[in-house]
Design a protein around this motif. Structure first.
Motif, mmCIF file in Angstrom:
data_model
loop_
_atom_site.group_PDB
_atom_site.id
_atom_site.type_symbol
_atom_site.label_atom_id
_atom_site.label_comp_id
_atom_site.label_asym_id
_atom_site.label_seq_id
_atom_site.Cartn_x
_atom_site.Cartn_y
_atom_site.Cartn_z
ATOM 1 N N LEU A 51 0.830 -1.201 0.000
ATOM 2 C CA LEU A 51 0.000 0.000 0.000
ATOM 3 C C LEU A 51 0.869 1.258 0.000
ATOM 4 N N ALA A 52 1.927 1.242 0.783
ATOM 5 C CA ALA A 52 2.806 2.408 0.887
ATOM 6 C C ALA A 52 3.514 2.719 -0.418
ATOM 7 N N GLU A 53 3.611 1.725 -1.300
ATOM 8 C CA GLU A 53 4.298 1.931 -2.576
ATOM 9 C C GLU A 53 3.391 2.482 -3.666
ATOM 10 N N LEU A 54 2.089 2.531 -3.421
ATOM 11 C CA LEU A 54 1.157 2.923 -4.486
ATOM 12 C C LEU A 54 1.194 4.404 -4.863
ATOM 13 N N PRO A 72 0.712 2.402 7.124
ATOM 14 C CA PRO A 72 2.053 1.817 7.125
ATOM 15 C C PRO A 72 3.159 2.862 7.153
ATOM 16 N N GLN A 73 4.319 2.418 7.543
ATOM 17 C CA GLN A 73 5.492 3.282 7.506
ATOM 18 C C GLN A 73 5.706 3.756 6.073
ATOM 19 N N GLY A 74 6.026 5.026 5.942
ATOM 20 C CA GLY A 74 6.211 5.598 4.615
ATOM 21 C C GLY A 74 5.042 6.474 4.190
ATOM 22 N N LEU A 75 3.894 6.330 4.874
ATOM 23 C CA LEU A 75 2.738 7.171 4.606
ATOM 24 C C LEU A 75 2.435 8.016 5.833
ATOM 25 N N THR A 76 1.844 9.178 5.614
ATOM 26 C CA THR A 76 1.437 10.047 6.709
ATOM 27 C C THR A 76 -0.047 10.360 6.574
ATOM 28 N N VAL A 222 -4.423 9.710 3.250
ATOM 29 C CA VAL A 222 -2.985 9.581 3.501
ATOM 30 C C VAL A 222 -2.193 9.995 2.269
ATOM 31 N N LYS A 223 -0.899 10.222 2.465
ATOM 32 C CA LYS A 223 0.006 10.500 1.356
ATOM 33 C C LYS A 223 1.402 10.040 1.749
ATOM 34 N N ARG A 224 2.286 10.013 0.776
ATOM 35 C CA ARG A 224 3.661 9.606 1.048
ATOM 36 C C ARG A 224 4.356 10.643 1.916
#
Length: 227
Positions: A51-54, A72-76, A222-224
């Motif tokens: 999910l965080a890679e999308l 997940p880690q990588g998203l805020t 959310v976003k990266r």
């Protein structure tokens, strides 16, 4: 997953909207130009990492699940909200009204303008890629609309219901609600919808129209994370 609508985004992208899905077996999303919805297959580490890679760049994703959302880690997280998911208690009858007309790509800009003004939920110029929309025009001006958004096997989400403030109080929203619910039922599908828990008037209206609350839902945008 106890019910197909507990993870409505994932279920839609696995079934009726599979042809629109971006991603893989662990996480999927709709094309951002259509709607920002995304979902992991489950809450496993592999799915959350996928999910965080999308998202790419500053793209945002909207997540809707019955269970608490794990970011997940990588998203805020940009925002959180609580929704109710409501479902028709029984199939709605199909209705006909000469004021209602199908909306087409030629109406996309007017649809977006109406949605931007009234804020029924995430809406883009390509919203019609998800399902049919209908509207009421007065003197050539689109003043009310409603349509269908997510679809799963046996279910369809009634969405985009809105009326221009200058034309509220004339029953146009109720008319379009009944019409779209009837079109969904005519296909043999169960109609459902989402509303913010804080929108008590809308929830009361939907209950009066024969919908009941099926589940409380969580909604996050959310976003990266910035590098």
């Amino acid at each position: 997953m106890s019910h197909i609508l507990d993870r409505p985004i994932w279920s839609a992208l696995e079934t009726a909207h599979a042809s629109l899905a971006e991603g893989n077996a662990h996480a999927r999303r709709y094309p951002p130009s259509i709607v920002p919805f995304a979902a992991p297959a489950d809450n496993s580490g592999e799915s959350l990492d996928a999910l965080a890679e999308l998202p790419v760049g500053d793209e945002v994703m909207a997540l809707v699940e019955a269970e608490p959302i794990i970011v997940p880690q990588g998203l805020t997280t940009l925002s959180n909200a609580r929704l109710v998911q409501m479902m028709a208690e029984r199939p709605s009858g199909r209705i006909s009204d000469s004021r209602i007309e199908p909306l087409t790509e030629a109406d996309a800009a007017d649809m977006l303008a109406l949605a931007t003004l009234t804020k029924p939920g995430p809406f883009t110029l390509r919203a019609q890629s998800l399902g049919s929309f209908w509207g009421v025009k007065i003197d050539g001006r689109l003043v009310a609309m409603a349509g269908q958004r997510m679809r799963q096997t046996g279910f369809a989400e009634l969405s985009g219901l809105c009326t221009h403030p200058d034309f509220q109080g004339r029953g146009l929203g109720t008319l379009l609600f009944r019409f779209v619910a009837g079109e969904i039922a005519a296909r043999g599908e169960a109609a459902y919808l989402h509303a913010y828990t804080t929108n008590a008037p809308a929830i009361a209206l939907y209950e009066a129209m024969g919908f009941r609350i099926r589940s409380q839902m969580n909604f996050s945008v959310v976003k990266r994370q910035s590098a």
